[in-house]
Enzyme design. Structure first.
Site: not given
Length: 149
Positions: A10-11, A18, A23, A74, A77, A98, A100, A107
């Site tokens: 998502p996103n 964003r 990012y 990735n 969330a 995985e 990111h 964070r």
């Protein structure tokens, strides 16, 4: 050889728009082009996908069991919330990484826990778009090692 599935949650379709301070300014299309180029340099192909739907991501991971050589994911969330993705990755029986863009450990505290990390071979984070390149490189090594063994 079967492609490496590069799955985005998502996103991630909002990359470049964003929170560029976190990012970066690259769009998801920029990331996709970089993945295809790097994979080709290693003799691999990529099937690059993005969904905001957890169920669709689970379906793609399940599909990867028969149609992919490996998975780079990735999950956005969903990394921190999805038992379903964890279970799908366990059932896929494919090398998986995985990844990111940001360093999730620098964070918010809720981002420090990954429910999918126990179901993958490794985790890469904090290198921006290079996180994808590093994931593909790691998967190439895992695929190559499995052919020797």
């Amino acid at each position: 050889m079967k492609p490496v599935y590069v799955l985005n949650g998502p996103n991630l379709n909002m990359l470049g728009l964003r929170e560029p301070a976190i990012y970066g300014s690259a769009s998801l299309k920029d990331v996709e082009l970089r993945c295809h180029a790097h994979a080709a340099s290693l003799g691999l192909t990529v099937d690059f996908r993005q969904s905001n739907s957890e169920g669709e991501l689970v379906s793609w991971v399940q599909e990867a069991r028969g149609k992919a050589s490996a998975i780079a994911i990735n999950a956005g969330a969903y990394t921190h919330t999805s038992v379903a993705l964890h279970d799908a990755l366990m059932a896929a029986e494919r090398p998986a990484v995985e990844l990111h863009l940001s360093n999730v450990h620098k964070r918010e505290a809720f981002r420090h826990t990954s429910l999918i990390a126990p179901a993958v071979n490794g985790v890469i984070c904090g290198f921006g778009v290079d996180s994808y390149v590093l994931a593909i490189t790691a998967l190439h090594s895992l695929i190559t090692a499995s052919k020797k063994g």
